[in-house]
Scaffold this motif. Structure first.
Motif, PDB file in Angstrom:
ATOM      1  N   GLY A   1     -35.580  28.250  34.241  1.00 58.58           N
ATOM      2  CA  GLY A   1     -34.196  27.233  33.835  1.00 58.58           C
ATOM      3  C   GLY A   1     -34.576  26.041  33.916  1.00 58.58           C
ATOM      4  O   GLY A   1     -34.193  25.302  32.800  1.00 58.58           O
ATOM      5  N   LEU A   2     -35.693  25.185  34.218  1.00 53.36           N
ATOM      6  CA  LEU A   2     -35.924  24.029  34.531  1.00 53.36           C
ATOM      7  C   LEU A   2     -37.576  24.486  33.463  1.00 53.36           C
ATOM      8  O   LEU A   2     -37.466  22.909  32.609  1.00 53.36           O
ATOM      9  N   ALA A   3     -38.100  25.132  32.630  1.00 50.61           N
ATOM     10  CA  ALA A   3     -38.991  25.029  31.239  1.00 50.61           C
ATOM     11  C   ALA A   3     -37.873  24.456  30.878  1.00 50.61           C
ATOM     12  O   ALA A   3     -38.530  23.302  29.218  1.00 50.61           O
ATOM     13  N   ARG A   4     -36.404  24.147  30.357  1.00 51.34           N
ATOM     14  CA  ARG A   4     -35.764  23.652  29.871  1.00 51.34           C
ATOM     15  C   ARG A   4     -36.062  22.380  29.179  1.00 51.34           C
ATOM     16  O   ARG A   4     -35.518  21.665  28.365  1.00 51.34           O
ATOM     17  N   LEU A   5     -36.532  22.097  30.747  1.00 52.09           N
ATOM     18  CA  LEU A   5     -36.303  20.236  30.382  1.00 52.09           C
ATOM     19  C   LEU A   5     -37.684  19.736  29.746  1.00 52.09           C
ATOM     20  O   LEU A   5     -37.804  18.028  29.631  1.00 52.09           O
ATOM     21  N   PHE A   6     -38.425  20.673  29.670  1.00 50.87           N
ATOM     22  CA  PHE A   6     -39.676  20.015  29.103  1.00 50.87           C
ATOM     23  C   PHE A   6     -39.459  19.819  27.412  1.00 50.87           C
ATOM     24  O   PHE A   6     -39.854  19.385  26.625  1.00 50.87           O
ATOM     25  N   VAL A   7     -38.545  21.115  26.845  1.00 47.93           N
ATOM     26  CA  VAL A   7     -38.507  21.196  25.648  1.00 47.93           C
ATOM     27  C   VAL A   7     -36.684  20.782  24.866  1.00 47.93           C
ATOM     28  O   VAL A   7     -37.363  19.589  24.034  1.00 47.93           O
ATOM     29  N   SER A   8     -35.988  20.518  26.407  1.00 46.62           N
ATOM     30  CA  SER A   8     -34.869  19.186  25.590  1.00 46.62           C
ATOM     31  C   SER A   8     -35.151  18.051  26.177  1.00 46.62           C
ATOM     32  O   SER A   8     -34.313  17.421  26.288  1.00 46.62           O
ATOM     33  N   ALA A   9     -36.284  17.026  25.891  1.00 49.23           N
ATOM     34  CA  ALA A   9     -36.377  16.387  26.818  1.00 49.23           C
ATOM     35  C   ALA A   9     -35.511  15.278  25.779  1.00 49.23           C
ATOM     36  O   ALA A   9     -34.872  14.355  26.357  1.00 49.23           O
ATOM     37  N   ALA A  10     -34.987  15.804  24.641  1.00 51.04           N
ATOM     38  CA  ALA A  10     -34.560  14.604  23.172  1.00 51.04           C
ATOM     39  C   ALA A  10     -33.013  14.061  24.434  1.00 51.04           C
ATOM     40  O   ALA A  10     -32.788  13.360  23.366  1.00 51.04           O
ATOM     41  N   ARG A  11     -32.380  15.301  25.321  1.00 50.69           N
ATOM     42  CA  ARG A  11     -31.028  15.088  24.966  1.00 50.69           C
ATOM     43  C   ARG A  11     -30.895  13.643  26.290  1.00 50.69           C
ATOM     44  O   ARG A  11     -31.680  14.170  27.320  1.00 50.69           O
ATOM     45  N   PRO A  12     -30.235  13.115  26.529  1.00 49.90           N
ATOM     46  CA  PRO A  12     -30.425  12.086  26.884  1.00 49.90           C
ATOM     47  C   PRO A  12     -29.580  12.141  28.619  1.00 49.90           C
ATOM     48  O   PRO A  12     -30.287  11.232  29.324  1.00 49.90           O
ATOM     49  N   LEU A  13     -28.458  13.135  28.405  1.00 48.95           N
ATOM     50  CA  LEU A  13     -28.248  13.188  30.057  1.00 48.95           C
ATOM     51  C   LEU A  13     -29.013  14.347  30.974  1.00 48.95           C
ATOM     52  O   LEU A  13     -28.140  15.592  30.164  1.00 48.95           O
ATOM     53  N   TRP A  14     -29.320  14.489  31.506  1.00 49.46           N
ATOM     54  CA  TRP A  14     -29.143  15.705  32.161  1.00 49.46           C
ATOM     55  C   TRP A  14     -28.705  15.627  33.893  1.00 49.46           C
ATOM     56  O   TRP A  14     -28.448  14.601  34.447  1.00 49.46           O
ATOM     57  N   VAL A  15     -27.738  16.458  33.884  1.00 50.97           N
ATOM     58  CA  VAL A  15     -27.116  16.645  34.653  1.00 50.97           C
ATOM     59  C   VAL A  15     -27.672  18.030  35.849  1.00 50.97           C
ATOM     60  O   VAL A  15     -27.624  19.151  34.546  1.00 50.97           O
ATOM     61  N   LEU A  16     -28.649  17.778  36.678  1.00 53.35           N
ATOM     62  CA  LEU A  16     -29.130  19.020  37.344  1.00 53.35           C
ATOM     63  C   LEU A  16     -28.312  18.938  39.547  1.00 53.35           C
ATOM     64  O   LEU A  16     -28.320  18.170  39.892  1.00 53.35           O
TER      65      LEU A  16
END
Lengths: 208, 257, 222
Positions: free
Chosen positions: A140-155
């Motif tokens: 699931g965390l791998a997505r953070l590296f690929v979707s960096a363009a999305r401004p808001l991250w809620v974890l």
């Protein structure tokens, strides 16, 4: 960027909290703190638009998230408790699906690189059911590296089941995201090695 | 938990009643009146139906069951539509009381359905020789009963009251859209498979007294529905709002009586 | 715009292929139920021929019901459903993709098997085309309506039986027109009206059911 006014959360018939206001600007990191059961996950889900608040409004870039749903969800990346991993698919297939379902292009090379970076390079083509608990969370965390363009991250509890090196890497990634102008909201029970301490919202103060 | 303050209670006069706290005493005041009206109208209607209306030429005394059967059938349909209405209001305006109203109405609607089916059977046996006939109306009535039971079962099976309310609301709306489709298809099915010309809808041609009797019973059923719905909604309100101060005070008052 | 639709469709078909034992069970159930009836009503050919289309339709209906729990259960359990609800694309689209994949995997085999099983009941050869067409139009409607029920009962104890109670009254019109089409054809009246109604019903269900389903999913996930 993200604003919430007068939020109230109802769970079952009990009011968990009320009158909650928050403002988060670009580049900000917010940590939601509080004891178990106080409503941290419920708050995160309300901020994502997965749950309706009993009262109050959440606004992204000035617009009510319920009205501008498409724009908000294009800007949001949410990682909840469940890793959203299907056992019959490989990590690579799971990651590709997560990206495509979210409306993003799934560049294979980048996906493989992201999985390698979180330490799953060897398990790319194995079905997810053979992975350990920690490995599953990392997909699931791998997505953070690929979707960096999305401004808001809620974890929600992103550091769970990670070893020290992975925790440090993740903390660095989150901070880099904020430095690049993104926003992060997270809950965690662990002391993450952030260089700058994040803003803290203690739910125990607004709890009922 | 804090109660409503003055700011909440001011504002548009009708929307005030969307608050359970405000509606609770209103329902409590009106329900006994509706119950009394229902009782009076029912007695009048039954009197007209069983003593005043003339004996039917073909069916004798047995036909008098329609004074219960027909109003019950009407009400079962009408209550479902009202349920669907409150469900829609609740989904659009997000008012909890609307959902509670829908849930309070369901058991009464199901009861009317059941009464309609049962009286239909009682009418059928002496008239046509069998307790049940797959006549279009009765069959649709049976399916309507299943829709009610489905709604009640779903709302009771979900523990979280908010999810239960909203899921039930969707089900009620889906059901309401399907009711005409179901009725039409059963009608079609019935005419095609029609062997004998048995039809429980062939009520004897109506003398004015008969119409008066049915109207009285229908109004009685309507008043009864109001009374039971209000009483049920009151207990739902107490249950849902049990964590508030005003309910705490109310329960104490009820307990000390 | 359609990337979520395509992604969900492809993934669900892949998952069905990898877990194909589950899928074959629905077909097996269909066959078993159909074969039960002669034991219940007697093997007299004329009687079986008369009830054949109805039996096939009821069995298809029950098989569809049984397979519905698989539609959202896994995604709900592993968290994929939440992620899907957060996609910027309209939920009705990917919900339709899921239902389509589900029908291809569970409904389509029934449509293909039905004419073969109809031979067990000695249903007239000319009627087999109408039977297959009625099922081809009707089983997607059953899947669409059933999906709404599955979404409403997601994660509940006793979900399967509750789902059946909710959805069966809604299935009755489909059953009436589906089985009725064959009877009408055999009776010389022609099945056009029935099939047109089924077609209309399918269009209506396609237009409305995904929205109701998406709303129910949001409520279930809250």
């Amino acid at each position: 960027m993200l604003e919430a006014t007068e939020l109230a959360c109802l769970k079952g018939d009990r009011l968990l909290f009320r009158g909650l206001d928050l403002v988060l600007d670009a580049g900000g990191m917010l940590r939601v703190a509080g004891p178990n059961g106080v409503g941290k996950t419920s708050l995160l889900r309300i901020l994502c638009g997965l749950a309706l608040p009993e009262h109050g409004q959440v606004r992204w870039r000035g617009a009510d998230i319920r009205r501008e749903r498409e724009a908000f969800h294009s800007a949001l990346l949410y990682l909840g408790h469940a890793p959203a991993l299907n056992d019959l698919l490989t990590p690579l297939e799971n990651l590709r699906f997560a990206l495509r379902a979210g409306g993003e292009a799934a560049d294979d090379a980048r996906c493989v690189e992201a999985l390698g970076r979180i330490g799953l390079g060897a398990q790319i083509d194995l079905p997810a059911r053979v992975l350990s608990q920690g490995q599953r969370r990392r997909v699931g965390l791998a997505r953070l590296f690929v979707s960096a363009a999305r401004p808001l991250w809620v974890l929600d509890e992103p550091f769970t089941a990670l070893d020290t090196a992975a925790v440090a890497d993740l903390a660095a990634t989150l901070e880099a995201h904020c430095e690049a102008g993104g926003t992060v909201i997270l809950t965690t029970h662990q002391d993450a090695p952030f260089r700058r301490a994040p803003q803290v919202l203690d739910l125990a103060e607004v709890a009922c | 938990m804090r109660d409503l303050n003055e700011k909440d209670l001011r504002g548009k006069s009708l929307m005030r009643f969307a608050s359970p706290q405000v509606f609770y005493p209103v329902a409590g005041r009106f329900a006994p009146w509706f119950a009394a009206v229902a009782a009076v109208l029912a007695v009048a209607g039954l009197y007209v139906g069983f003593f005043v209306a003339p004996t039917d030429f073909q069916q004798g005394e047995v036909y008098r069951v329609i004074f219960i059967h027909v109003p019950a059938a009407w009400m079962s349909m009408f209550v479902y539509l009202v349920m669907a209405f409150w469900s829609a209001v609740g989904l659009v305006l997000n008012t909890r009381l609307s959902f509670m109203m829908a849930r309070a109405l369901a058991p009464t609607g199901a009861m009317f359905c059941f009464v309609a089916l049962w009286t239909g059977a009682l009418w059928g046996k002496p008239t046509w020789g069998t307790y049940w006939v797959w006549d279009a109306r009765l069959t649709s009535q049976l399916l309507l009963l299943f829709l009610y039971l489905g709604y009640i079962a779903l709302t009771e099976a979900i523990e979280d009251s908010r999810r239960a309310d909203r899921a039930g609301a969707i089900l009620a709306l889906v059901g309401a859209v399907n009711v005409p489709i179901i009725y039409f298809s059963v009608q079609w099915w019935n005419t095609l498979h029609q062997g004998a010309s048995v039809s429980l809808t062939k009520a004897p041609s109506m003398a004015t007294t008969m119409l008066a009797g049915m109207l009285l019973m229908a109004l009685a059923a309507w008043a009864y529905t109001f009374a039971t719905a209000f009483w049920r909604v009151r207990s739902l309100i107490l249950e849902r709002e049990r964590h508030t101060d005003w309910v705490g005070a109310e329960l104490e008052r009820l307990g000390s009586r | 715009m359609l990337s979520a639709f395509a992604a969900v469709l492809r993934r669900d078909l892949t998952l069905a292929w990898r877990g194909r034992a589950d899928v074959l069970v629905t077909l097996a159930f269909f066959v078993v139920v159909v074969c039960l009836f002669p034991f219940g009503v007697g093997a007299e050919t004329n009687q079986l021929r008369a009830i054949g289309p109805g039996v096939l339709w009821v069995a298809a209906l029950l098989s569809t019901l049984l397979s519905l729990h698989r539609l959202f259960a896994q995604d709900h359990a592993d968290g994929t459903l939440e992620q899907l609800l957060l996609t910027p694309e309209p939920a009705a689209l990917w919900v339709t993709a899921k239902i389509a994949a589900h029908w291809i995997v569970t409904g389509l085999p029934l449509v293909v098997a039905a004419p073969l099983l109809a031979l067990l009941f000695d249903v007239e050869q000319e009627a087999l085309g109408v039977l297959t067409l009625s099922l081809a139009l009707g089983t997607p409607i059953l899947a669409l309506l059933g999906a709404v029920g599955a979404a409403l009962t997601l994660g509940l104890r006793g979900g399967g039986v509750l789902l059946a109670l909710l959805v069966l009254p809604l299935y009755v019109p489909v059953l009436i027109f589906g089985a009725g089409a064959v009877d009408a054809f055999l009776g010389g009246v022609g099945a056009t009206a029935h099939l047109l109604l089924l077609g209309g019903g399918l269009l209506g269900a396609l237009a409305l059911a995904p929205f109701a389903c998406a709303a129910a999913l949001r409520i279930a996930v809250e």
